[in-house]
Design a protein around this motif. Structure first.
Motif, PDB file in Angstrom:
ATOM      1  N   UNK A   1       0.843  -1.200   0.000  1.00 47.58           N
ATOM      2  CA  UNK A   1       0.000   0.000   0.000  1.00 47.58           C
ATOM      3  C   UNK A   1       0.874   1.246   0.000  1.00 47.58           C
ATOM      4  N   UNK A   2       0.602   2.139  -0.922  1.00 49.12           N
ATOM      5  CA  UNK A   2       1.289   3.433  -1.004  1.00 49.12           C
ATOM      6  C   UNK A   2       0.225   4.522  -1.014  1.00 49.12           C
ATOM      7  N   UNK A   3       0.648   5.758  -1.156  1.00 45.23           N
ATOM      8  CA  UNK A   3      -0.317   6.842  -1.223  1.00 45.23           C
ATOM      9  C   UNK A   3      -1.239   6.748  -2.418  1.00 45.23           C
ATOM     10  N   UNK A   4      -0.865   5.970  -3.426  1.00 43.52           N
ATOM     11  CA  UNK A   4      -1.705   5.815  -4.612  1.00 43.52           C
ATOM     12  C   UNK A   4      -2.768   4.751  -4.454  1.00 43.52           C
ATOM     13  N   UNK A   5      -2.631   3.886  -3.458  1.00 40.08           N
ATOM     14  CA  UNK A   5      -3.592   2.816  -3.272  1.00 40.08           C
ATOM     15  C   UNK A   5      -2.899   1.507  -2.954  1.00 40.08           C
ATOM     16  N   UNK A   6      -3.615   0.400  -3.180  1.00 42.14           N
ATOM     17  CA  UNK A   6      -3.118  -0.925  -2.846  1.00 42.14           C
ATOM     18  C   UNK A   6      -2.730  -1.676  -4.109  1.00 42.14           C
ATOM     19  N   UNK A   7      -1.557  -2.314  -4.075  1.00 45.14           N
ATOM     20  CA  UNK A   7      -1.081  -3.120  -5.192  1.00 45.14           C
ATOM     21  C   UNK A   7      -1.079  -4.580  -4.771  1.00 45.14           C
ATOM     22  N   UNK A   8      -1.614  -5.457  -5.612  1.00 47.82           N
ATOM     23  CA  UNK A   8      -1.677  -6.896  -5.342  1.00 47.82           C
ATOM     24  C   UNK A   8      -0.658  -7.573  -6.246  1.00 47.82           C
ATOM     25  N   UNK A   9       0.275  -8.334  -5.642  1.00 50.13           N
ATOM     26  CA  UNK A   9       1.449  -8.810  -6.372  1.00 50.13           C
ATOM     27  C   UNK A   9       1.663 -10.306  -6.200  1.00 50.13           C
ATOM     28  N   UNK A  10       1.291 -11.111  -7.198  1.00 49.93           N
ATOM     29  CA  UNK A  10       1.708 -12.519  -7.215  1.00 49.93           C
ATOM     30  C   UNK A  10       3.166 -12.596  -7.658  1.00 49.93           C
TER      31      UNK A  10
ATOM     32  N   UNK B   1       4.488  -2.840 -16.333  1.00 46.02           N
ATOM     33  CA  UNK B   1       3.281  -3.420 -16.915  1.00 46.02           C
ATOM     34  C   UNK B   1       2.116  -2.507 -16.552  1.00 46.02           C
ATOM     35  N   UNK B   2       1.059  -2.600 -17.324  1.00 52.31           N
ATOM     36  CA  UNK B   2      -0.107  -1.747 -17.111  1.00 52.31           C
ATOM     37  C   UNK B   2      -0.914  -2.285 -15.938  1.00 52.31           C
ATOM     38  N   UNK B   3      -0.882  -1.597 -14.814  1.00 52.03           N
ATOM     39  CA  UNK B   3      -1.605  -2.036 -13.622  1.00 52.03           C
ATOM     40  C   UNK B   3      -2.120  -0.809 -12.884  1.00 52.03           C
ATOM     41  N   UNK B   4      -3.247  -0.981 -12.207  1.00 50.11           N
ATOM     42  CA  UNK B   4      -3.893   0.125 -11.507  1.00 50.11           C
ATOM     43  C   UNK B   4      -3.995  -0.229 -10.027  1.00 50.11           C
ATOM     44  N   UNK B   5      -3.642   0.715  -9.162  1.00 50.66           N
ATOM     45  CA  UNK B   5      -3.812   0.500  -7.723  1.00 50.66           C
ATOM     46  C   UNK B   5      -5.293   0.577  -7.364  1.00 50.66           C
ATOM     47  N   UNK B   6      -5.684  -0.195  -6.361  1.00 50.92           N
ATOM     48  CA  UNK B   6      -7.057  -0.157  -5.855  1.00 50.92           C
ATOM     49  C   UNK B   6      -7.081   0.762  -4.641  1.00 50.92           C
ATOM     50  N   UNK B   7      -8.012   1.696  -4.629  1.00 52.12           N
ATOM     51  CA  UNK B   7      -8.102   2.659  -3.535  1.00 52.12           C
ATOM     52  C   UNK B   7      -9.311   2.338  -2.667  1.00 52.12           C
ATOM     53  N   UNK B   8      -9.039   1.994  -1.399  1.00 53.56           N
ATOM     54  CA  UNK B   8     -10.124   1.669  -0.470  1.00 53.56           C
ATOM     55  C   UNK B   8      -9.860   2.401   0.852  1.00 53.56           C
TER      56      UNK B   8
ATOM     57  N   UNK C   1     -21.132   5.144  -0.941  1.00 53.29           N
ATOM     58  CA  UNK C   1     -21.008   3.827  -0.314  1.00 53.29           C
ATOM     59  C   UNK C   1     -20.958   2.724  -1.370  1.00 53.29           C
ATOM     60  N   UNK C   2     -21.767   2.833  -2.405  1.00 53.89           N
ATOM     61  CA  UNK C   2     -21.772   1.817  -3.458  1.00 53.89           C
ATOM     62  C   UNK C   2     -20.440   1.728  -4.167  1.00 53.89           C
ATOM     63  N   UNK C   3     -19.844   2.879  -4.481  1.00 58.17           N
ATOM     64  CA  UNK C   3     -18.531   2.869  -5.148  1.00 58.17           C
ATOM     65  C   UNK C   3     -17.456   2.311  -4.231  1.00 58.17           C
ATOM     66  N   UNK C   4     -17.533   2.670  -2.944  1.00 61.81           N
ATOM     67  CA  UNK C   4     -16.545   2.157  -1.992  1.00 61.81           C
ATOM     68  C   UNK C   4     -16.654   0.642  -1.893  1.00 61.81           C
ATOM     69  N   UNK C   5     -17.872   0.118  -1.806  1.00 59.86           N
ATOM     70  CA  UNK C   5     -18.030  -1.331  -1.691  1.00 59.86           C
ATOM     71  C   UNK C   5     -17.511  -2.043  -2.944  1.00 59.86           C
ATOM     72  N   UNK C   6     -17.719  -1.433  -4.113  1.00 60.63           N
ATOM     73  CA  UNK C   6     -17.171  -2.023  -5.338  1.00 60.63           C
ATOM     74  C   UNK C   6     -15.651  -2.111  -5.253  1.00 60.63           C
ATOM     75  N   UNK C   7     -14.994  -1.050  -4.775  1.00 57.04           N
ATOM     76  CA  UNK C   7     -13.538  -1.076  -4.638  1.00 57.04           C
ATOM     77  C   UNK C   7     -13.095  -2.143  -3.642  1.00 57.04           C
ATOM     78  N   UNK C   8     -13.827  -2.287  -2.544  1.00 56.19           N
ATOM     79  CA  UNK C   8     -13.487  -3.311  -1.562  1.00 56.19           C
ATOM     80  C   UNK C   8     -13.605  -4.701  -2.171  1.00 56.19           C
ATOM     81  N   UNK C   9     -14.633  -4.913  -2.984  1.00 59.85           N
ATOM     82  CA  UNK C   9     -14.802  -6.215  -3.636  1.00 59.85           C
ATOM     83  C   UNK C   9     -13.699  -6.467  -4.655  1.00 59.85           C
TER      84      UNK C   9
END
Length: 236
Positions: A34-43, A123-130, A181-189
């Motif tokens: 997690x950085x200031x830009x959001x969360x990165x998921x890394x396999x 690579x083209x990847x987007x951080x998730x912001x929650x 709230x709906x947008x936040x829940x989508x990001x959490x999912x």
């Protein structure tokens, strides 16, 4: 220098920064950075280049082993100013393992680090912001949904548990996270979905585990957010 860190499930290194560039890579399992830009998921096929001085926190999703090269800014030609996701092909993976070997001579290490800098490619990847609300009532709802993103309760139902009306909770999420709230829940999912996909869980199972009634509904939301299907996201 290469740091090797066995990370049991839920192990987390709180927000910190380094005077060196870091390549955060999971030799085993899945890392969450997690950085200031959001969360990165890394396999293991991905890593995150973290420039010197950038605050970040690192956690494991399940059990993981983080193996991170640290590079002095003065000797590394890369000048990326923001965290950048890079591919980890077999050659780069073996080079990191080579750099982690004890007793590596300084001149050999310098040559290997120079090759590493040549090999890393974005690579083209987007951080998730929650972001989490600071108000205790909203935070309680947010943390419960991060633990179980498939929970289908409405804001009104959550309000009865959190001690606030649905309208009040809606205002809290908008004011304190910048999202409805709906947008936040989508990001959490989506955050939960990325971690499951990185583990190799099939798309249909991921869809149901994060709260979508059908795989097609999940795929549509995922594609709108990331520009590719869930099945292709970690193959790029």
């Amino acid at each position: 220098m290469v740091g090797s860190f066995p990370m049991p499930s839920r192990r987390r290194f709180a927000t910190h920064e380094h005077p060196w560039h870091q390549l955060a890579w999971a030799a085993e399992g899945v890392l969450l950075v997690e950085t200031g830009e959001g969360l990165w998921v890394l396999p293991p096929i991905r890593a995150l280049w973290i420039p010197a001085g950038v605050p970040h926190a690192t956690a494991a999703h399940g059990s993981a082993v983080m193996r991170s090269p640290y590079l002095r800014p003065g000797t590394c030609p890369l000048d990326w100013s923001a965290p950048t996701v890079v591919a980890v092909p077999p050659l780069l993976r073996e080079l990191i393992v080579h750099l982690a070997a004890p007793g590596l001579a300084e001149d050999a290490r310098a040559r290997a680090e120079a090759v590493l800098c040549d090999l890393v490619e974005p690579v083209d990847a987007v951080a998730v912001t929650v972001p989490l609300p600071s108000d205790g009532r909203g935070r309680r709802v947010a943390e419960a949904l991060l633990d179980d993103p498939a929970d289908p309760r409405t804001l009104e139902a959550w309000g009865r548990e959190a001690g606030a009306s649905g309208r009040t909770l809606a205002r809290i999420f908008t004011a304190e996270t910048g999202m409805s709230f709906g947008s936040w829940r989508t990001q959490a999912r989506l955050r939960a979905a990325l971690a499951l996909l990185a583990e190799g869980v099939p798309v249909t199972a991921v869809a149901h585990r994060v709260g979508y009634g059908t795989p097609s509904a999940f795929v549509a939301v995922f594609r709108r957010s990331f520009g590719v299907s869930p099945a292709r996201y970690f193959s790029l």
